[in-house]
Design a protein around this motif. Structure first.
Motif, PDB file in Angstrom:
ATOM      1  N   VAL A 106      -3.352  -5.920  -8.917  1.00 37.38           N
ATOM      2  CA  VAL A 106      -3.654  -5.138  -7.648  1.00 37.38           C
ATOM      3  C   VAL A 106      -2.791  -5.567  -6.565  1.00 37.38           C
ATOM      4  CG1 VAL A 106      -5.746  -4.528  -5.904  1.00 37.38           C
ATOM      5  CG2 VAL A 106      -6.075  -4.350  -8.390  1.00 37.38           C
ATOM      6  N   ARG A 153      -6.628  -2.834 -13.094  1.00 35.84           N
ATOM      7  CA  ARG A 153      -7.499  -1.737 -12.511  1.00 35.84           C
ATOM      8  C   ARG A 153      -8.359  -1.421 -13.920  1.00 35.84           C
ATOM      9  NH1 ARG A 153      -2.991  -0.634 -10.064  1.00 35.84           N
ATOM     10  NH2 ARG A 153      -2.861  -0.894  -7.783  1.00 35.84           N
TER      11      ARG A 153
ATOM     12  N   ASN B 176       1.552  -1.004  -4.312  1.00 43.39           N
ATOM     13  CA  ASN B 176       0.309  -1.936  -5.014  1.00 43.39           C
ATOM     14  C   ASN B 176       0.018  -2.765  -3.685  1.00 43.39           C
ATOM     15  OD1 ASN B 176      -0.099  -1.596  -7.530  1.00 43.39           O
ATOM     16  ND2 ASN B 176       2.071  -2.039  -7.891  1.00 43.39           N
ATOM     17  N   ASP B 177       0.924  -3.565  -2.900  1.00 47.44           N
ATOM     18  CA  ASP B 177       0.360  -4.395  -2.061  1.00 47.44           C
ATOM     19  C   ASP B 177       0.746  -4.173  -0.839  1.00 47.44           C
ATOM     20  OD1 ASP B 177       2.995  -6.630  -3.511  1.00 47.44           O
ATOM     21  OD2 ASP B 177       3.033  -4.533  -3.060  1.00 47.44           O
ATOM     22  N   GLU B 178       0.504  -3.082  -0.053  1.00 48.55           N
ATOM     23  CA  GLU B 178       0.535  -2.790   1.173  1.00 48.55           C
ATOM     24  C   GLU B 178      -0.619  -3.022   2.124  1.00 48.55           C
ATOM     25  OE1 GLU B 178       4.402  -1.924   0.937  1.00 48.55           O
ATOM     26  OE2 GLU B 178       3.485  -1.626   2.757  1.00 48.55           O
ATOM     27  N   GLU B 180      -3.001  -5.170   2.453  1.00 53.11           N
ATOM     28  CA  GLU B 180      -4.389  -5.059   2.181  1.00 53.11           C
ATOM     29  C   GLU B 180      -4.815  -6.524   2.658  1.00 53.11           C
ATOM     30  OE1 GLU B 180      -2.619  -4.209  -0.745  1.00 53.11           O
ATOM     31  OE2 GLU B 180      -3.154  -5.688  -2.201  1.00 53.11           O
TER      32      GLU B 180
END
Lengths: 481, 186, 501
Positions: A106, A153, B176-178, B180
């Motif tokens: 994730v 996920r 995926n990794d924006e 957060e």
């Protein structure tokens, strides 16, 4: 107040966590991917080197935080496991061009940040001088893992995380409950005071001891507290599984040794009996469980239960126990990681069952050889590191004053049983021919260059550990006194 | 607090409240009611802590357990459909096993050397005020808990970031990794 | 010289390593390197023996101290009292000579292997390295370590290259041998607990009370642990299936050399280190050895498969080694040692012949063979000669060895009823041996030619060489055993002296 040199590692580790977190949130995508991944594993390796360089000759204290020489090998183990775990995540991070069967993590940055946080927690455990610090350290080592387990996920990952969270909370509850009793019996949380006041004739103390041991037993996945392990090993993302299997165990053992040779030191022979009981059932149950597995990760979980049994056997012994456990852990971690690296390469496009591993020696001789070496090291075959690692655990239980020869015989027979299932794996990869259906459906195995290099380094390391005594005598100088 | 007749009476009152509420919590059929009974039980425990001069622990008891845990339970009960109104069946077997377990625990507690309980009383009463606890937490000497205090902050940070990461709703096809971690870390 | 001694295990290791980098298509290179390797080992061993005989290394009569030639000692995993301590006495040198000759013949016999040829030779050389390491180690832990190293290649060699129930056989063999290791670990933990050291010579000279009392249970653990490797009844069941399923060269090496590591360990690590325990426990092992001898021979009569016949014959003959040791006399120990060497050659030549014959007839069942003398006279003559050696005809090495053992059974006091009874039973085993050997030879070589459709010719040159070498050794040792007996006697002096303390 001057800072002890040995504390630099802890500070460096905290700083590394900050750097990773900041670069994850502030830098642009391209730079971020490079810095977070390479920065993390290089940083952890450097901290490992720093740990070795700043190893103190005697205890160094800052306030209530004590850096003991014997914990240095354990700290090194944590760093190695952390770095390897970061490297193992490579094909689950975005931007490498390779995708894993189960998708990507994730958030790779948070995953790596949490690995470092967890490593810091393990450092804190080894430095604890009171029950509070001890508990906080254990929590910091564990709580990030709950999150990490959920980083994929799919449903398996969520399920593993939820199970791990519940079991982990239960074990924490046990530990806290035990600690409250220890406080009640010993009238202090400080290890030095507890070492004086906890005596074997206090019933209160025993309630505390048993609950704390149960709590740590969950972390170690020692039988009868092992039921969570197979599900979580199978469901969690591969690097997290490897981390739980190696570092988390090492931290639990460091904590256990800390307690046994600290506050519990007056409990003596009765405590040895508890460990003997735990060792016997861990070995037996772990071996019986591992015999029936079809999936590799579940198999590793059960075999780790059995391995913990051998380690607990050493704790019934004398002063050889600490260095032999430290050396064993180093070898165990490397052996485990080789296996997980191989299976991670394999599992990127097929489920990690034994039937899918058949014919591996033809598809990829390198991976097959690495897995063979890993299995034999775990089984304790010379000239690999696992031989001396396991043999010393036996010797520890045979020291004058702590002679448990029946336990040794029992454990030696169990070692033969464990050899059987490790050889089954070897048989699958080298001898059993894949059925036609298996062969046609499995695509080529892709190995990332970084992972190939790591594998080669690890395999060389495990052979060197088995024949070159330098690391061994280093550990014994630090931990033997 | 010196042991006087008043404190004795208060002790028995609180104990009765704990026992009564505890019994209610496990016997009433409505889940919401039993949560409220649990709250009474926890209040009684806080009262006992107060009687022992441990204001801080009493406050924590109210703050964490009543303010946090029980409220959380009530939320869960109310938010979950039907759980507030549907009665959970309790079989005789469950009663019997529950009573047996309680009896075993009671037996164990009675079995433990009652003499040992006396040593557990902390003679240093002054250390339990909130001020003293605060000073001791930030004390860097061997008597203090500066390092665990600092480590807890790392623990909370990592737990929060982790929770935010997992909880973040993932749109299919989103990168995926924006972004957060940035929000929760600040 | 110490370095040359260590080269006996370094050289095979290096060859195994360098073979890994040879492309697997180049079969010729692989074979060439392998033959060069075993010839190198043989040359090393011969030069060591010459140097040994030239020097004055023999233990003087009555000494308790083993005088090691070419000894080399360096701390290794010293934190647990482990040293890398190597050296040789006459006994180890004789074993090494036998092992290197059999290794040479094994490589020659494996000339025809083409499938996975590279892996085969790599594993074979690891096996060789472990074996030679065992023979030169005088540190208990190092000895055990080398012994363990030999086991894994054995598994892979049988499971990959074997025939029949190969995977089952390999697994059974390995698990039982590792079960023996479990007992050895227990015994080593006992000696470590008592002495804190693994130095064999130091332990042997240690006369402390603690070691004496621990020896009472550590001795049977060590003896039985190595005894499993020497296939002592009732733990012999791995050896028939294992030897029968292994490829020819591996059968030769396993039965000829590897099994002898068990006897070697029994003598070196059990009897020499703990003579008190030996005195206490030997009646039991004498009975077990006698059962092995008689039982193995009887079972061999019932077998129809040539490999099984020889495997059970091996159990019977290796049982004689244990019997010789169990008499705990100078003559018995000497006989045991001679039998180890002799049986190594004998069983190797028989397995080599079985391999050759099987390659022609495509069956190992003696009922489906017959009259081979007419078609393959060379092999048949060799077969008859080998049969003589198995029975123990005068002139063969077996005669020398077995006679010494039987003398040990009856020398000394005549009050020891157990020894006399066991000795008599062992002698009777010769008759049983004669039964199965003569029947087998008769049925395979003579009689009408059984035609099962395979056309075949007599042995090629490459097949003749190992057979001639091995038969020469057997007859040489049978006709001129003098220097071998002398070497064995000298090196056993410390053991015998220790037994008398």
């Amino acid at each position: 107040m001057t800072l002890p040199t040995a504390l630099w590692t802890d500070i460096a580790l905290g700083s590394l966590a900050c750097i990773i977190l900041l670069s994850e949130s502030l830098l642009g995508p391209r730079l971020r991917k490079a810095i977070v991944f390479h920065g993390a594993w290089i940083g952890l390796v450097l901290i490992g080197i720093l740990t070795v360089c700043t190893a103190p000759e005697s205890e160094q204290a800052i306030g209530n935080y004590l850096i003991r020489p014997w914990t240095i090998p354990f700290r090194l183990c944590f760093c190695i496991a952390g770095a390897l775990s970061v490297l193992l995540s490579r094909n689950l991070l975005s931007g490498t061009g390779h995708t894993h069967r189960r998708g990507l993590l994730v958030s790779g940055g948070v995953h790596i940040f949490l690995i470092i946080c967890s490593t810091l927690g393990m450092f804190v455990v080894t430095g604890a001088q009171d029950l509070i610090t001890f508990l906080v350290g254990i929590e910091l080592a564990t709580i990030p893992l709950y999150v990490q387990a959920a980083m994929l996920r799919d449903d398996f990952s969520s399920e593993a995380s939820a199970k791990y969270l519940i079991i982990g909370s239960l074990s924490t509850a046990f530990t806290v409950f035990g600690i409250s009793y220890l406080y009640g019996a010993g009238n202090s949380v400080h290890f030095d005071t507890l070492a004086q006041t906890l005596t074997a004739d206090k019933h209160f103390a025993w309630v505390g001891v048993i609950f704390v041991l149960a709590g740590i037993g969950f972390k170690l996945s020692a039988a009868p507290f092992h039921m969570w392990a197979p599900d979580i090993y199978d469901g969690a993302p591969p690097p997290v599984t490897a981390y739980i299997a190696s570092s988390s165990k090492a931290a639990g053992l460091a904590g256990l040794i800390l307690l046994v040779y600290g506050p519990f030191q007056q409990l003596g022979a009765d405590l040895e009996n508890i460990f003997m009981f735990l060792a016997i059932i861990s070995m037996t149950i772990g071996n019986l469980g591992a015999l029936r597995q079809k999936r590799f990760n579940r198999f590793m979980a059960w075999s780790s239960v059995a391995q913990i049994g051998f380690v607990l056997m050493a704790l019934t012994g004398g002063d050889l126990a600490i260095p032999s456990i430290a050396f064993y852990l180093l070898v165990y971690i490397i052996g485990n990681f080789i296996a997980f690296f191989v299976v991670n390469c394999l599992a990127s496009n097929r489920p990690e069952t034994f039937s899918n591993m058949r014919g591996l020696s033809k598809q990829s001789p390198l991976l097959a050889l690495c897995l063979l070496i890993s299995m034999f090291s775990l089984a304790g075959i010379p000239p690999l590191g696992g031989f001396f690692g396991k043999f010393e655990l036996f010797l520890a239980a045979a020291q004058p004053g702590h002679e448990h020869f029946y336990l040794i015989l029992f454990a030696a027979i169990n070692a033969v049983v464990s050899l059987y299932y490790y050889m089954i794996v070897v048989k699958d990869i080298y001898i059993t021919e894949p059925t036609h259906a298996d062969n046609s459906t499995c695509p080529a195995i892709a190995i990332l260059p970084s992972q190939r290099l790591t594998l080669v380094v690890l395999v060389i390391a495990i052979i060197v550990l088995g024949v070159w005594p330098a690391a061994h005598s280093w550990i014994f100088t630090l931990a033997g006194s | 607090m010196e042991a006087t007749l008043t404190t004795d009476i208060l002790f028995y009152l609180f104990s009765a409240a704990i026992l009564g509420c505890g019994l209610m919590a496990v016997t009433v059929k409505n889940l919401l009611h039993s949560a409220i009974a649990l709250m009474g039980c926890l209040f009684g425990t806080a009262g006992l802590f107060l009687l022992l001069d441990h204001e801080f622990v009493a406050l924590m008891q109210i703050l964490v357990y009543i303010g946090g845990v029980v409220i959380f339970i009530i939320y869960a009960v109310l938010l979950t459909t039907h759980l507030g109104t549907r009665y959970l069946p309790a079989s005789t077997l469950k009663y019997i096993s529950g009573v047996t377990l309680a009896a075993i625990v009671l037996g164990l507690v009675l079995h433990i050397d009652p003499q040992a309980t006396h040593t557990a009383v902390n003679p240093d009463r002054t250390a339990t005020t909130i001020d003293a606890i605060g000073y001791r937490l930030l004390d860097g000497s061997t008597n203090g808990f500066l390092i665990p205090f600092e480590v807890i902050s790392v623990l909370l940070l990592s737990a929060m970031i982790g929770a935010a990461t997992i909880a973040k709703h993932q749109k299919p096809g989103a990168t995926n990794d924006e972004d957060e971690t940035g929000g929760s870390a600040s | 010289m110490p370095f040359l001694l260590n080269c006996t295990w370094i050289l095979p290791t290096l060859i195994a390593l360098s073979l890994m980098f040879v492309p697997k298509q180049k079969v010729g290179v692989i074979r060439g390197m392998s033959v060069a390797g075993v010839l190198g080992i043989l040359a090393l061993v011969v030069s060591l023996i010459i140097a040994f005989l030239a020097g004055d290394y023999a233990s003087p009569v009555g000494s308790a101290e083993t005088t090691l030639a070419f000894s080399y000692r360096t701390p290794w995993f010293e934190a647990i009292g482990n040293q890398f301590y190597t050296g040789v006495d006459g006994f180890s040198l004789l074993m090494m000579l036998m092992a290197s000759i059999i290794a040479l013949c094994g490589v020659l016999v494996s000339w025809t292997i083409t499938d996975r040829c590279k892996e085969f030779f790599i594993l074979l050389f690891i096996l060789l390295a472990g074996t030679f390491g065992c023979f030169i180690s005088f540190d208990l832990l190092t000895f055990f370590l080398f012994n363990e190293i030999t086991l894994i290649p054995t598994y892979l060699l049988i499971a990959i290259f074997g025939s029949g129930k190969k995977e089952f056989a390999a697994m059974k063999l390995n698990l039982m041998l590792f079960g023996g290791s479990a007992l050895i670990i227990l015994g080593m933990a006992g000696t470590y607990s008592a002495t804190g050291s693994f130095d064999m010579i130091a332990i042997a000279n240690n006369q402390s009370e603690t070691l004496g009392s621990i020896a009472m249970w550590a001795f049977p653990a060590l003896f039985m642990g190595f005894g499993i490797l020497g296939s002592v009844f009732p733990f012999h069941t791995w050896s028939p299936v294992g030897h029968a399923s292994a490829p020819t060269a591996i059968s030769m090496f396993l039965a000829g050399v590897h099994m002898k590591l068990g006897g070697y360990g029994c003598l070196r690590a059990a009897i020499y280190l703990m003579p008190e325990g030996a005195q206490e426990w030997m009646p039991l092992f004498m009975v077990l050895a006698t059962i092995s001898v008689v039982y193995g021979a009887f079972i061999a009569i019932r077998q129809r498969d040539l490999k099984y016949i020889n495997a059970y014959a091996s159990i019977s003959h290796v049982g004689l080694v244990t019997f010789g040791f169990a008499t705990l006399t100078a003559v018995g120990l000497k006989g045991g040692v001679l039998q180890m060497i002799s049986h190594g050659f004998v069983t190797a030549v028989v397995f080599a012949l079985i391999g050759c014959i099987y390659g022609r007839t495509h069956t190992r069942n003696i009922d489906e063979m017959g009259g081979l003398m007419k078609k393959i006279p060379f092999l048949s003559v060799c077969f008859v000669l080998a049969g003589f050696a198995v029975v123990g005809m005068p002139g063969t090495s077996s005669f020398v060895a077995e006679l010494t053992i039987f003398i040990a059974g009856f020398s000394g006091s005549l009050d020891d009823t157990l020894r006399l009874v066991c000795g008599a039973l062992c002698i009777s085993s010769i008759v049983i041996t004669a039964v199965y050997v003569l029947r087998t030879v008769n049925s395979v070589v003579h009689g009408p030619l059984v035609d099962n459709g395979h056309e075949f010719t007599d042995a090629r040159f490459i097949e003749k060489v190992p057979l001639i070498i091995l038969l020469t050794c057997i007859f040489a040792m049978g006709l001129f055993p003098g220097w071998i007996i002398e070497l064995a006697e000298q090196s056993l002096t410390p053991v015998v002296t220790n037994l008398g303390r």
